[in-house]
Write a protein that holds these residues in place. Sequence first.
Motif: not given
Length: 177
Positions: A16-18, A25-26, A44-45, A51-52
């Motif tokens: 959750r902090d992300l 982000l990747r 969450f991102l 996301i790959y």
Amino acid sequence: MRLSEAIDLLDSPQLRDLKPAAAPLRWADLGCGSGLFTEALAQFLPRDSKIYGVDLRPTLYSEVVNGVALFPIKADFINIPLPFSDLDGILMANSFHYVDDKPAFLEKLKSYLKPGAPLLFVEYDSDRPVPTWVPWPVSFASLQPLLAKAGWVNVQKLAERPSAFGHSNLYAALATV
């Protein structure tokens, strides 16, 4: 498993902090399959993250989920080098049990990650193989020393739930340095 159940399994203060991160982000989801946990991670991102989703036979679609872009990549994540570097994290949901040489594989993962980036696992909490289905399982008790030896010293179980297949519980774990 439904998406809501996958989200619940990953839900933790660490993830959750992300969300409020200043920059996108990747991440990579190795062994993404249908993308169930890829989509769960997207919850969450931060927006505009990527996301790959890597799999031999991905059924994940290129799409945007919760403001996060999902990109399927057809590849053998175990045996072939992947086109990544400086990832912010790697998810392995029901895929680490396909890796035979786990110490060597964990060393390879470091080349894809930024220093200090986390690993997120969903696995069966068992060390007993199920032939052709779960060849090299790793219980949470076995995961901790394996990851510690590879440099991820902070390994936390986030949650667990019964498996639909009755083999053993599923657990989610987050490993950081």
